[in-house]
Design an enzyme around this catalytic site. Sequence first.
Site, PDB file in Angstrom:
ATOM      1  N   LYS A 106       0.793  -1.117  -0.080  1.00 31.75           N
ATOM      2  CA  LYS A 106      -0.125   0.199  -0.088  1.00 31.75           C
ATOM      3  C   LYS A 106       1.082   1.317   0.131  1.00 31.75           C
ATOM      4  CE  LYS A 106      -4.297  -1.876   1.966  1.00 31.75           C
ATOM      5  NZ  LYS A 106      -4.121  -2.978   1.462  1.00 31.75           N
ATOM      6  N   ASP A 143      -1.533  -2.150  -4.207  1.00 37.52           N
ATOM      7  CA  ASP A 143      -2.907  -2.140  -3.623  1.00 37.52           C
ATOM      8  C   ASP A 143      -3.700  -0.915  -4.200  1.00 37.52           C
ATOM      9  OD1 ASP A 143      -2.636  -4.771  -2.901  1.00 37.52           O
ATOM     10  OD2 ASP A 143      -2.834  -3.885  -0.582  1.00 37.52           O
ATOM     11  N   GLN A 172     -10.215  -0.988  -9.323  1.00 38.33           N
ATOM     12  CA  GLN A 172     -11.493  -1.179  -8.447  1.00 38.33           C
ATOM     13  C   GLN A 172     -12.827  -0.914  -9.403  1.00 38.33           C
ATOM     14  OE1 GLN A 172     -10.057   1.879  -6.053  1.00 38.33           O
ATOM     15  NE2 GLN A 172      -9.858   0.853  -4.211  1.00 38.33           N
ATOM     16  N   ARG A 193      -4.804  -6.641 -11.304  1.00 36.49           N
ATOM     17  CA  ARG A 193      -5.525  -7.291 -10.454  1.00 36.49           C
ATOM     18  C   ARG A 193      -7.094  -6.519 -10.230  1.00 36.49           C
ATOM     19  NH1 ARG A 193      -3.971  -6.940  -4.260  1.00 36.49           N
ATOM     20  NH2 ARG A 193      -2.327  -8.300  -4.933  1.00 36.49           N
ATOM     21  N   GLY A 197     -13.824  -3.552  -4.886  1.00 36.04           N
ATOM     22  CA  GLY A 197     -13.373  -2.123  -4.183  1.00 36.04           C
ATOM     23  C   GLY A 197     -13.975  -2.185  -3.020  1.00 36.04           C
ATOM     24  N   ALA A 198     -13.115  -1.662  -1.936  1.00 39.48           N
ATOM     25  CA  ALA A 198     -13.401  -1.915  -0.321  1.00 39.48           C
ATOM     26  C   ALA A 198     -13.515  -0.651   0.283  1.00 39.48           C
ATOM     27  CB  ALA A 198     -12.384  -2.762   0.138  1.00 39.48           C
ATOM     28  N   HIS A 236     -14.642 -13.462  -4.581  1.00 37.74           N
ATOM     29  CA  HIS A 236     -14.854 -14.595  -4.259  1.00 37.74           C
ATOM     30  C   HIS A 236     -16.175 -14.895  -4.724  1.00 37.74           C
ATOM     31  CE1 HIS A 236     -12.467 -12.599  -1.119  1.00 37.74           C
ATOM     32  NE2 HIS A 236     -11.817 -13.571  -1.102  1.00 37.74           N
ATOM     33  N   ARG A 298     -13.178  -6.051   5.938  1.00 37.29           N
ATOM     34  CA  ARG A 298     -13.925  -7.526   5.978  1.00 37.29           C
ATOM     35  C   ARG A 298     -15.139  -7.553   6.657  1.00 37.29           C
ATOM     36  NH1 ARG A 298      -9.630  -6.797   3.418  1.00 37.29           N
ATOM     37  NH2 ARG A 298     -11.228  -6.182   1.910  1.00 37.29           N
ATOM     38  N   ALA A 300     -17.040  -4.953   6.852  1.00 35.24           N
ATOM     39  CA  ALA A 300     -18.239  -4.391   6.009  1.00 35.24           C
ATOM     40  C   ALA A 300     -18.707  -4.985   4.654  1.00 35.24           C
ATOM     41  CB  ALA A 300     -17.643  -3.158   5.576  1.00 35.24           C
ATOM     42  N   GLU A 301     -17.784  -5.993   4.411  1.00 37.10           N
ATOM     43  CA  GLU A 301     -18.207  -6.815   3.001  1.00 37.10           C
ATOM     44  C   GLU A 301     -19.450  -7.889   3.355  1.00 37.10           C
ATOM     45  OE1 GLU A 301     -13.958  -6.465   1.391  1.00 37.10           O
ATOM     46  OE2 GLU A 301     -14.483  -8.531   2.175  1.00 37.10           O
TER      47      GLU A 301
HETATM   48  P1  FDA Z   1     -18.567  -9.722  -2.531  1.00 34.48           P
HETATM   49  O1  FDA Z   1     -18.412  -9.285  -1.329  1.00 34.48           O
HETATM   50  O2  FDA Z   1     -19.743  -8.719  -3.388  1.00 34.48           O
HETATM   51  O3  FDA Z   1     -19.535 -10.943  -2.351  1.00 34.48           O
HETATM   52  C1  FDA Z   1     -20.078 -11.823  -3.318  1.00 34.48           C
HETATM   53  C2  FDA Z   1     -20.455 -13.104  -2.830  1.00 34.48           C
HETATM   54  O4  FDA Z   1     -19.168 -13.796  -2.899  1.00 34.48           O
HETATM   55  C3  FDA Z   1     -21.208 -13.391  -1.959  1.00 34.48           C
HETATM   56  O5  FDA Z   1     -22.741 -13.008  -2.014  1.00 34.48           O
HETATM   57  C4  FDA Z   1     -21.007 -14.762  -1.589  1.00 34.48           C
HETATM   58  O6  FDA Z   1     -21.720 -15.514  -2.393  1.00 34.48           O
HETATM   59  C5  FDA Z   1     -19.655 -14.896  -2.057  1.00 34.48           C
HETATM   60  N1  FDA Z   1     -18.596 -14.484  -0.870  1.00 34.48           N
HETATM   61  C6  FDA Z   1     -17.965 -13.325  -0.379  1.00 34.48           C
HETATM   62  N2  FDA Z   1     -17.466 -13.664   0.706  1.00 34.48           N
HETATM   63  C7  FDA Z   1     -17.698 -15.189   1.075  1.00 34.48           C
HETATM   64  C8  FDA Z   1     -17.458 -15.813   2.222  1.00 34.48           C
HETATM   65  N3  FDA Z   1     -16.696 -15.141   3.233  1.00 34.48           N
HETATM   66  N4  FDA Z   1     -17.856 -17.204   2.242  1.00 34.48           N
HETATM   67  C9  FDA Z   1     -18.532 -17.673   1.391  1.00 34.48           C
HETATM   68  N5  FDA Z   1     -19.042 -16.655   0.026  1.00 34.48           N
HETATM   69  C10 FDA Z   1     -18.474 -15.686   0.202  1.00 34.48           C
HETATM   70  N6  FDA Z   1      -9.946  -3.998  -2.461  1.00 34.48           N
HETATM   71  C11 FDA Z   1      -9.480  -2.732  -2.552  1.00 34.48           C
HETATM   72  O7  FDA Z   1     -10.116  -1.656  -2.664  1.00 34.48           O
HETATM   73  N7  FDA Z   1      -8.196  -2.595  -2.936  1.00 34.48           N
HETATM   74  C12 FDA Z   1      -7.419  -3.468  -2.897  1.00 34.48           C
HETATM   75  O8  FDA Z   1      -6.174  -3.394  -3.127  1.00 34.48           O
HETATM   76  C13 FDA Z   1      -7.847  -4.980  -2.944  1.00 34.48           C
HETATM   77  N8  FDA Z   1      -7.292  -5.941  -2.842  1.00 34.48           N
HETATM   78  C14 FDA Z   1      -7.772  -7.136  -2.995  1.00 34.48           C
HETATM   79  C15 FDA Z   1      -6.862  -8.344  -3.142  1.00 34.48           C
HETATM   80  C16 FDA Z   1      -7.565  -9.622  -3.272  1.00 34.48           C
HETATM   81  C17 FDA Z   1      -6.743 -10.717  -3.791  1.00 34.48           C
HETATM   82  C18 FDA Z   1      -8.895  -9.690  -3.350  1.00 34.48           C
HETATM   83  C19 FDA Z   1      -9.530 -11.211  -3.121  1.00 34.48           C
HETATM   84  C20 FDA Z   1      -9.847  -8.684  -2.615  1.00 34.48           C
HETATM   85  C21 FDA Z   1      -9.067  -7.332  -2.645  1.00 34.48           C
HETATM   86  N9  FDA Z   1      -9.759  -6.413  -2.449  1.00 34.48           N
HETATM   87  C22 FDA Z   1      -9.300  -5.134  -2.644  1.00 34.48           C
HETATM   88  C23 FDA Z   1     -11.372  -6.265  -1.826  1.00 34.48           C
HETATM   89  C24 FDA Z   1     -12.315  -6.337  -2.741  1.00 34.48           C
HETATM   90  O9  FDA Z   1     -12.299  -4.892  -3.342  1.00 34.48           O
HETATM   91  C25 FDA Z   1     -13.570  -6.862  -2.363  1.00 34.48           C
HETATM   92  O10 FDA Z   1     -13.952  -5.889  -1.265  1.00 34.48           O
HETATM   93  C26 FDA Z   1     -13.989  -8.024  -1.811  1.00 34.48           C
HETATM   94  O11 FDA Z   1     -13.003  -8.971  -2.441  1.00 34.48           O
HETATM   95  C27 FDA Z   1     -15.261  -8.662  -1.650  1.00 34.48           C
HETATM   96  O12 FDA Z   1     -15.871  -8.462  -2.818  1.00 34.48           O
HETATM   97  P2  FDA Z   1     -15.857  -9.818  -3.699  1.00 34.48           P
HETATM   98  O13 FDA Z   1     -15.788  -9.744  -5.228  1.00 34.48           O
HETATM   99  O14 FDA Z   1     -15.452 -10.936  -3.082  1.00 34.48           O
HETATM  100  O15 FDA Z   1     -17.599 -10.137  -3.666  1.00 34.48           O
END
Ligand code: FDA
Length: 319
Positions: A106, A143, A172, A193, A197-198, A236, A298, A300-301
Amino acid sequence: MFTTVLRPALLSASRSPRVQRKVTAMSSTRKLVDRFVAGESEAHAAAATRSLLESNRFVSIDFLGEDTTDISQAQATVAHYLDLLRTLGELHDSTGSIRPLEVSLKLSALGQSLPKDGDAIAREHAHQICTAAAVAGIWVTVDAEDHTTTDSTLGIVHDLRADFPWLGTVLQAYLHRTETDCLDLSGPGSRIRLCKGAYREPSAVAYQTRAEVDNSYLRCLDILMHGHGYPMVATHDPAMIAAAHRSALAAERLPDRFEFQMLYGIRDAEQQRLVADGQHLRVYVPYGDQWYGYFMRRLAERPANLAFFLRSLRPGARR
Ligand code: FDA
């Protein structure tokens, strides 16, 4: 309710020193932190990395820390990364074109947000880390943080890629600008990557609903899969994972020309299923004692993460 009220509140709290003091002082927090963070020391990170490599997963290691406002802390972070890279260099074979080991950085932890010369300091610090990573045969990905840093971060990555063409970065999908950034950054050799977005972002710069973010993710994914770089599909979400398979097929991209990425402690069975299916899968492994911001993002996700945390606060809950 979760998306409109709790999520923004948790993301605001992730930047509040007052809430940080309270949350980090609670012994009940520790159990949930351990689900998402590999431990506090480099030895913990190395142990988690070894075990993930043994299961044929790739790893990206993040030494936790962000929003540094003190130059000596930024320098200490660089020293820590240099030490980590020496340790990691002994853990793996670095001869292939896809590096099994990566570190994630970061820029705000390297001095980007310092009031004077923040960009130049972060660039120089990242350069030192990339130089050591090149010697160790380890990739680096920068990141993405909140949108006020995006121009600076992409500018620094652009400059560093002159010396380190393998340097990756994160885009993001929730930002309106990202489709254009994907078009600009999907050239030969790029490693992007893509994540949703978080951070808490205003509607002037970011999509707010889940459907809008997902649709943007799908458009960006298609651009990257049809581009000339190495897409890193960080999600995920089963719908995004299925779309990545479809998009790769349509772009005639074989499994060794892109990778999936997931966070440590999330969907472990799905990570193993993808590997067994012949896909490249990298796990983002955070470690260190500065886990608060990462942990709150995490929570908040996902309502289930928050519910688990709240249950652990009940009197008499098992620790
Ligand atoms: P989302 O959170 O919308 O979840 C969608 C669906 O995925 C859920 O409905 C469920 O079905 C499934 N799911 C999710 N979590 C689960 C769990 N624990 N168990 C079972 N099912 C689950 N952000 C950022 O702003 N800057 C960054 O640099 C990074 N870097 C980064 C690296 C990597 C490797 C990852 C995976 C993520 C990031 N992020 C990030 C975070 C990213 O922006 C995001 O907040 C999270 O990955 C959550 O988004 P998802 O795409 O997983 O889907």
